[in-house]
Design an enzyme around this catalytic site. Structure first.
Site, short mmCIF file in Angstrom:
data_model
loop_
_atom_site.label_atom_id
_atom_site.label_comp_id
_atom_site.label_asym_id
_atom_site.label_seq_id
_atom_site.Cartn_x
_atom_site.Cartn_y
_atom_site.Cartn_z
N VAL A 59 -12.07 11.46 8.32
CA VAL A 59 -12.84 11.53 7.07
C VAL A 59 -14.11 10.66 7.10
O VAL A 59 -14.98 10.82 6.25
CB VAL A 59 -11.99 11.13 5.83
CG1 VAL A 59 -10.78 12.04 5.69
CG2 VAL A 59 -11.58 9.67 5.86
N ASN A 85 -6.79 9.63 -0.07
CA ASN A 85 -5.79 8.58 0.16
C ASN A 85 -5.96 7.87 1.51
O ASN A 85 -5.53 6.73 1.66
CB ASN A 85 -4.40 9.24 0.08
CG ASN A 85 -3.31 8.37 0.66
OD1 ASN A 85 -2.88 7.40 0.06
ND2 ASN A 85 -2.85 8.71 1.87
N SER A 137 -7.19 0.03 -4.63
CA SER A 137 -6.42 -1.16 -4.28
C SER A 137 -6.72 -2.24 -5.32
O SER A 137 -7.84 -2.28 -5.86
CB SER A 137 -6.82 -1.64 -2.89
OG SER A 137 -6.26 -2.92 -2.65
N TYR A 150 -12.65 -4.40 3.48
CA TYR A 150 -11.67 -3.60 2.71
C TYR A 150 -11.91 -3.77 1.20
O TYR A 150 -11.95 -2.78 0.45
CB TYR A 150 -10.25 -4.04 3.09
CG TYR A 150 -9.16 -3.24 2.44
CD1 TYR A 150 -8.80 -1.97 2.93
CD2 TYR A 150 -8.48 -3.71 1.32
CE1 TYR A 150 -7.79 -1.23 2.33
CE2 TYR A 150 -7.47 -2.98 0.72
CZ TYR A 150 -7.13 -1.74 1.23
OH TYR A 150 -6.13 -1.01 0.63
N LYS A 154 -13.03 -0.79 -1.44
CA LYS A 154 -12.21 -0.33 -2.56
C LYS A 154 -12.90 -0.59 -3.90
O LYS A 154 -12.70 0.15 -4.86
CB LYS A 154 -10.83 -1.00 -2.51
CG LYS A 154 -9.97 -0.55 -1.31
CD LYS A 154 -9.57 0.92 -1.39
CE LYS A 154 -8.58 1.30 -0.28
NZ LYS A 154 -8.11 2.69 -0.36
P1 NDP Z 1 -0.85 4.29 6.17
O1 NDP Z 1 -1.56 3.42 7.13
O2 NDP Z 1 0.64 4.31 6.18
O3 NDP Z 1 -1.35 5.81 6.36
C1 NDP Z 1 -2.70 6.07 6.49
C2 NDP Z 1 -2.92 7.55 6.62
O4 NDP Z 1 -4.32 7.78 6.58
C3 NDP Z 1 -2.43 8.15 7.93
O5 NDP Z 1 -2.00 9.48 7.71
C4 NDP Z 1 -3.70 8.17 8.81
O6 NDP Z 1 -3.69 9.16 9.84
C5 NDP Z 1 -4.73 8.49 7.75
N1 NDP Z 1 -6.07 8.05 8.10
C6 NDP Z 1 -6.52 6.79 8.34
N2 NDP Z 1 -7.83 6.81 8.65
C7 NDP Z 1 -8.21 8.11 8.59
C8 NDP Z 1 -9.43 8.77 8.81
N3 NDP Z 1 -10.54 8.10 9.16
N4 NDP Z 1 -9.47 10.12 8.68
C9 NDP Z 1 -8.36 10.82 8.32
N5 NDP Z 1 -7.17 10.23 8.10
C10 NDP Z 1 -7.10 8.90 8.24
O7 NDP Z 1 -1.41 3.90 4.74
P2 NDP Z 1 -0.64 3.61 3.36
O8 NDP Z 1 0.24 4.74 3.02
O9 NDP Z 1 -0.07 2.23 3.40
O10 NDP Z 1 -1.88 3.56 2.35
C11 NDP Z 1 -2.41 4.73 1.76
C12 NDP Z 1 -3.57 4.35 0.83
O11 NDP Z 1 -3.13 3.42 -0.15
C13 NDP Z 1 -4.74 3.67 1.57
O12 NDP Z 1 -5.96 4.09 1.01
C14 NDP Z 1 -4.53 2.19 1.28
O13 NDP Z 1 -5.73 1.46 1.33
C15 NDP Z 1 -3.95 2.26 -0.13
N6 NDP Z 1 -3.15 1.09 -0.47
C16 NDP Z 1 -1.90 0.91 0.06
C17 NDP Z 1 -1.13 -0.19 -0.29
C18 NDP Z 1 0.26 -0.40 0.24
O14 NDP Z 1 0.93 -1.36 -0.20
N7 NDP Z 1 0.78 0.42 1.13
C19 NDP Z 1 -1.65 -1.21 -1.22
C20 NDP Z 1 -2.97 -0.92 -1.73
C21 NDP Z 1 -3.67 0.19 -1.36
P3 NDP Z 1 -3.17 8.77 11.34
O15 NDP Z 1 -1.77 8.28 11.17
O16 NDP Z 1 -3.27 10.04 12.09
O17 NDP Z 1 -4.10 7.69 11.81
#
Ligand code: NDP
Length: 246
Positions: A59, A85, A137, A150, A154
């Site tokens: 993305v 996301n 976030s 980061y 956000k």
């Molecule tokens: P994960 O790291 O578990 O998952 C991230 C996902 O995003 C993966 O599917 C990854 O694909 C994909 N991804 C990352 N970079 C890209 C890119 N450049 N293009 C396309 N896909 C991409 O993240 P979380 O589930 O923990 O977090 C999800 C969202 O929630 C994020 O935006 C995060 O900032 C936000 N968030 C999460 C918190 C938490 O406690 N978990 C707290 C606050 C915010 P691949 O695996 O193939 O790399």
């Protein structure tokens, strides 16, 4: 609702995986965008055969987002729901942070949602009750150490949400869903929740005294995209067990 399409970036893992499962449960065909982990994508496609289409696209790269949009629009039509996301952390002290670490995080977390919205919003404007949800976030509001890239990304995303909500109104509602500490591999690794002392310190700051689940984020997403939120746009919904009461 089987003709309805949802595009979920980062839809193959963590919180996004719960989003994909929930949207399929609600009757949507899900386009789950991921960056490079083909194995997780294949697992999801096998689990939700026919209802999820994983597509590999970065993305942060406008050319890849453009190709992604072309293929989604031609193959499935305009999405009723776009969930931005996908997110990235490359943490480190400001004085040591490279330009590359700054750019990669900003490009993914802030420019990515801009590119996706640019591609899909013109088509979504023709649909009935379309909606965009950006995953933010709490650090958009209260910064933390070692996360200048980061936190800034956000914070920008929160404001992007509000600007889009104004410009795409009244047709497309745009909201920001803000997770607190949610149980994903990424979060558990970064905050060392496997270490009893680190975990206890974290839980002490959360009135609900537990880490949230990705399914609880999907509950909030279901509300934001649903008819019950038809008068809600440009807002942030914080789901954090009461950690921050803003
Ligand atoms: P994960 O790291 O578990 O998952 C991230 C996902 O995003 C993966 O599917 C990854 O694909 C994909 N991804 C990352 N970079 C890209 C890119 N450049 N293009 C396309 N896909 C991409 O993240 P979380 O589930 O923990 O977090 C999800 C969202 O929630 C994020 O935006 C995060 O900032 C936000 N968030 C999460 C918190 C938490 O406690 N978990 C707290 C606050 C915010 P691949 O695996 O193939 O790399």
């Amino acid at each position: 609702m089987t003709d309805r399409v949802a595009v979920i970036t980062g839809g193959t893992k963590g919180i996004g995986l719960s989003f994909s499962r929930r949207m399929v449960h609600l009757g949507y065909r899900v386009i789950a965008v991921y960056r490079d982990d083909d194995a997780s994508a294949e697992e999801l496609a096998t689990e939700l055969r026919g209802d999820v289409v994983p597509i590999r696209a970065d993305v942060s790269d406008p050319a890849q987002v453009s190709r992604l949009a072309e293929s989604v629009l031609a193959g499935h039509g305009a999405p009723h729901v776009l969930v931005n996301n996908a997110g990235r952390n490359i943490d480190g002290p400001f004085l040591d942070m490279s330009h590359a670490a700054w750019r990669q995080v900003l490009d993914t977390n802030l420019s990515g949602p801009f590119y996706l919205a640019k591609e899909f919003a013109p088509e979504m404007l023709h649909l009935d009750q379309p909606s965009i949800v950006n995953i933010g976030s709490t650090t958009a509001i209260r910064p933390r150490l070692d996360g200048v890239n980061y936190c800034a990304s956000k914070a920008g995303l929160l404001h992007l949400t509000k600007c889009l909500a104004m410009e795409l109104a009244p047709t497309i509602r745009v909201n920001c869903l803000i997770p607190g500490m949610i149980d994903t591999v990424e979060m558990n690794t970064r905050f060392r929740t496997g270490e009893p002392a680190a975990r206890a310190a974290m839980l002490a700051e959360i009135p609900q005294r537990r880490i949230g689940s990705p399914d609880e984020m999907a509950d909030a997403l279901e509300f934001l995209i649903g008819d019950g939120a038809r008068y809600v746009t440009g807002q942030k919904l914080i789901v954090d067990g009461g950690q921050f009461m803003w």
